[in-house]
Motif scaffolding. Structure first.
Motif, PDB file in Angstrom:
ATOM      1  N   TYR A  42      39.783  41.520 -10.792  1.00  0.00           N
ATOM      2  CA  TYR A  42      39.371  41.200  -9.251  1.00  0.00           C
ATOM      3  C   TYR A  42      39.982  40.081  -8.700  1.00  0.00           C
ATOM      4  N   ALA A  43      40.211  40.186  -7.335  1.00  0.00           N
ATOM      5  CA  ALA A  43      40.596  38.828  -6.787  1.00  0.00           C
ATOM      6  C   ALA A  43      39.666  38.000  -6.581  1.00  0.00           C
ATOM      7  N   PRO A  44      39.604  36.717  -6.450  1.00  0.00           N
ATOM      8  CA  PRO A  44      38.768  35.623  -6.148  1.00  0.00           C
ATOM      9  C   PRO A  44      37.773  36.219  -5.027  1.00  0.00           C
ATOM     10  N   GLN A  45      38.455  36.425  -3.953  1.00  0.00           N
ATOM     11  CA  GLN A  45      37.757  36.831  -2.775  1.00  0.00           C
ATOM     12  C   GLN A  45      36.725  37.857  -2.709  1.00  0.00           C
ATOM     13  N   ASP A  46      36.846  38.708  -3.757  1.00  0.00           N
ATOM     14  CA  ASP A  46      36.071  39.946  -3.819  1.00  0.00           C
ATOM     15  C   ASP A  46      34.432  39.536  -4.170  1.00  0.00           C
ATOM     16  N   VAL A  47      34.255  38.574  -4.890  1.00  0.00           N
ATOM     17  CA  VAL A  47      32.951  37.983  -5.242  1.00  0.00           C
ATOM     18  C   VAL A  47      32.578  37.258  -3.718  1.00  0.00           C
ATOM     19  N   THR A  56      23.397  48.027  -0.104  1.00  0.00           N
ATOM     20  CA  THR A  56      24.054  47.184  -1.096  1.00  0.00           C
ATOM     21  C   THR A  56      23.138  46.079  -1.421  1.00  0.00           C
ATOM     22  N   ARG A  57      22.752  45.772  -2.794  1.00  0.00           N
ATOM     23  CA  ARG A  57      21.738  44.776  -3.089  1.00  0.00           C
ATOM     24  C   ARG A  57      22.538  43.982  -4.051  1.00  0.00           C
ATOM     25  N   LEU A  58      22.457  42.524  -4.120  1.00  0.00           N
ATOM     26  CA  LEU A  58      23.165  41.425  -5.076  1.00  0.00           C
ATOM     27  C   LEU A  58      22.188  41.307  -5.967  1.00  0.00           C
ATOM     28  N   PHE A  59      22.577  41.186  -7.341  1.00  0.00           N
ATOM     29  CA  PHE A  59      21.834  40.853  -8.423  1.00  0.00           C
ATOM     30  C   PHE A  59      22.364  39.710  -9.244  1.00  0.00           C
ATOM     31  N   PRO A  60      21.509  38.890  -9.933  1.00  0.00           N
ATOM     32  CA  PRO A  60      21.826  37.744 -10.590  1.00  0.00           C
ATOM     33  C   PRO A  60      22.310  37.981 -12.028  1.00  0.00           C
ATOM     34  N   LEU A  61      23.453  38.474 -12.137  1.00  0.00           N
ATOM     35  CA  LEU A  61      24.210  39.024 -13.436  1.00  0.00           C
ATOM     36  C   LEU A  61      25.788  38.680 -13.454  1.00  0.00           C
ATOM     37  N   GLY A  62      26.189  38.035 -14.341  1.00  0.00           N
ATOM     38  CA  GLY A  62      27.594  37.822 -14.256  1.00  0.00           C
ATOM     39  C   GLY A  62      28.083  36.869 -13.143  1.00  0.00           C
ATOM     40  N   LYS A  63      29.162  36.941 -12.647  1.00  0.00           N
ATOM     41  CA  LYS A  63      29.503  36.293 -11.652  1.00  0.00           C
ATOM     42  C   LYS A  63      29.013  36.805 -10.090  1.00  0.00           C
ATOM     43  N   GLU A  64      28.663  38.142 -10.313  1.00  0.00           N
ATOM     44  CA  GLU A  64      28.106  38.804  -9.209  1.00  0.00           C
ATOM     45  C   GLU A  64      27.887  40.104  -9.728  1.00  0.00           C
ATOM     46  N   ALA A  65      26.772  40.769  -9.189  1.00  0.00           N
ATOM     47  CA  ALA A  65      26.325  41.993  -9.498  1.00  0.00           C
ATOM     48  C   ALA A  65      25.977  42.888  -8.224  1.00  0.00           C
ATOM     49  N   VAL A  66      26.458  44.037  -8.052  1.00  0.00           N
ATOM     50  CA  VAL A  66      26.029  44.743  -6.694  1.00  0.00           C
ATOM     51  C   VAL A  66      25.722  46.057  -7.132  1.00  0.00           C
ATOM     52  N   ALA A  67      24.598  46.449  -6.365  1.00  0.00           N
ATOM     53  CA  ALA A  67      24.513  48.118  -6.764  1.00  0.00           C
ATOM     54  C   ALA A  67      24.014  48.526  -5.591  1.00  0.00           C
ATOM     55  N   ALA A  69      22.457  53.187  -4.151  1.00  0.00           N
ATOM     56  CA  ALA A  69      22.358  54.258  -4.688  1.00  0.00           C
ATOM     57  C   ALA A  69      23.655  54.926  -5.022  1.00  0.00           C
ATOM     58  N   GLY A  70      23.914  55.418  -6.170  1.00  0.00           N
ATOM     59  CA  GLY A  70      25.196  56.012  -6.711  1.00  0.00           C
ATOM     60  C   GLY A  70      26.274  55.152  -7.041  1.00  0.00           C
ATOM     61  N   SER A  71      26.243  53.948  -7.011  1.00  0.00           N
ATOM     62  CA  SER A  71      27.395  52.843  -7.698  1.00  0.00           C
ATOM     63  C   SER A  71      26.939  51.715  -7.935  1.00  0.00           C
ATOM     64  N   ALA A  72      27.718  50.893  -8.757  1.00  0.00           N
ATOM     65  CA  ALA A  72      27.208  49.513  -8.979  1.00  0.00           C
ATOM     66  C   ALA A  72      28.722  48.926  -9.379  1.00  0.00           C
ATOM     67  N   GLY A  73      28.727  47.577  -9.303  1.00  0.00           N
ATOM     68  CA  GLY A  73      29.616  46.702  -9.709  1.00  0.00           C
ATOM     69  C   GLY A  73      29.371  45.448 -10.360  1.00  0.00           C
ATOM     70  N   LEU A  74      30.273  45.112 -11.617  1.00  0.00           N
ATOM     71  CA  LEU A  74      29.631  43.722 -12.162  1.00  0.00           C
ATOM     72  C   LEU A  74      30.876  42.982 -12.211  1.00  0.00           C
ATOM     73  N   TYR A  75      30.858  41.872 -11.866  1.00  0.00           N
ATOM     74  CA  TYR A  75      32.064  40.787 -11.983  1.00  0.00           C
ATOM     75  C   TYR A  75      31.785  39.640 -13.039  1.00  0.00           C
ATOM     76  N   ASN A 113      21.321  52.025 -12.183  1.00  0.00           N
ATOM     77  CA  ASN A 113      22.914  52.177 -12.435  1.00  0.00           C
ATOM     78  C   ASN A 113      23.446  50.710 -13.139  1.00  0.00           C
ATOM     79  N   LEU A 114      22.698  49.621 -12.622  1.00  0.00           N
ATOM     80  CA  LEU A 114      23.303  48.427 -13.413  1.00  0.00           C
ATOM     81  C   LEU A 114      23.224  48.449 -14.989  1.00  0.00           C
ATOM     82  N   THR A 115      22.153  48.817 -15.376  1.00  0.00           N
ATOM     83  CA  THR A 115      21.942  49.023 -16.717  1.00  0.00           C
ATOM     84  C   THR A 115      23.028  49.875 -17.419  1.00  0.00           C
TER      85      THR A 115
END
Length: 148
Positions: A42-47, A56-67, A69-75, A113-115
């Motif tokens: 990922y590009a630095p500006q993606d976080v 979309t909700r942000l979670f304290p996981l990795g550099k950034e975690a977003v989730a 309904a139906g999708s999630a991203g973990l940086y 989804n994050l799990t």
């Protein structure tokens, strides 16, 4: 998958296209609509991107975690002996869970989804031999709460 991540990092671009790790088959769903796990550089500006879709909700996981309904991203970032140059500039790896079953937007549904994504991301971090597993915990806290 690991070779594609290494190639993406070595390309000297700030990002790479995502590569599917797997698709999760569901009876009666076409391959284009199946839930999929994918990884990319990922590009630095993606976080910290303020343009996340509504819900979309942000979670304290990795550099950034977003989730949502139906999708999630973990940086997360990876310094690894398997990725040449990562000791100077860590590899920025994004795991994505797409087209997941829309369980709803309750926090417990987003954490579900994050799990799934955390387990796959941790496996990638371990396979790459990322220092400290790329900052990912061994087990995801089932009581994980979103950031305010």
């Amino acid at each position: 998958m690991i070779e594609k991540i290494k190639e993406g990092y070595a390309s000297d671009r700030t990002w790479s296209t995502s590569e599917k790790l797997c698709q999760i088959p569901v009876k009666g769903i076409s391959s284009r609509e199946r839930t999929a796990l994918s990884f990319s550089i990922y590009a630095p500006q993606d976080v910290g991107d303020p343009r996340n879709p509504e819900g979309t909700r942000l979670f304290p996981l990795g550099k950034e975690a977003v989730a949502r309904a139906g999708s999630a991203g973990l940086y997360f970032e990876c310094v690894s002996p398997r990725i040449e140059g990562s000791e100077r500039a860590p590899a920025r790896i994004r795991g994505g869970l797409g087209r997941a079953h829309d369980r709803g937007d309750a926090v417990s549904d987003l954490v579900a989804n994050l799990t799934v994504l955390h387990a796959a991301s941790l496996a990638v971090a371990k396979e790459l031999e990322c220092e400290g597993n790329g900052g990912l915990p061994e087990k995801l806290d089932p009581e994980l709460k979103p950031l305010p």
